[in-house]
Design an enzyme around this catalytic site. Structure first.
Site: not given
Length: 184
Positions: A158, A155
């Site tokens: 990202h 994550e």
């Protein structure tokens, strides 16, 4: 409610940009975004709701994946029995230290923003220390290992404009360093 149609797909420029930090207190818009992202993860892990709304199961969702180029990510990580072992929304997360030893998932990784299967091991740090803020502005530092560390790294990637397949060895997708921990 976030649906699959709301998930930005690979090829959209927002997925390759470094997300902007948020300032506190968070606006109502960003508080709602955090709630909506966590709701997607909860719903996607419930077989009945996921089937009804055609949701792909997810354990993490970063704001750029819903078109918001800001430093926010929701994580809902179950163990192999489906019990939640880590639940958090990171705001402005930063990896402050990581282990030299790497880990990867035996089945590789997937991503809600990547529709095709990309085979290969995705080496990541086995242990991470992450500094972040909660939605309420509380400052936290946590240490994670194994699966929660892998999901957190995915994550946070990202938020820095990276996708999981960037980490796969292009010449030998299933090659690993000698002491890499492979998590089933």
């Amino acid at each position: 409610m976030i649906l699959m149609k709301d998930i930005v797909r690979d090829g959209d420029p927002v997925l390759r940009q470094v997300a902007k930090p948020l300032t506190f207190p968070l606006s109502d818009h960003y508080k709602q975004l955090a709630e909506d992202m966590m709701e997607y993860l909860v719903n996607s892990q419930d077989p009945k709701i996921a089937e009804k709304h055609q949701l792909r199961a997810g354990v993490g969702l970063a704001a750029p994946q819903v078109g918001e180029g800001v430093q926010m990510a929701a994580l809902l990580v179950p163990d192999d029995k489906g019990e939640i072992i880590f639940k958090e929304v990171y705001v402005n997360p930063e990896i402050v230290s990581e282990s030299v030893r790497q880990a990867c998932l035996s089945e590789g990784e997937g991503c809600l923003s990547v529709d095709k299967v990309i085979n290969g091991y995705v080496p990541r740090p086995d242990k991470l220390t992450i500094h972040y803020y909660t939605v309420d502005g509380e400052e936290k530092t946590i240490r994670l290992k194994d699966y929660p560390a892998i999901v957190s790294s995915h994550e946070i990637d990202h938020l820095n404009g990276h996708l999981f397949y960037d980490r796969i060895n292009k010449k030998e997708p299933f090659a690993l360093k000698e002491d890499t921990v492979v998590i089933s």
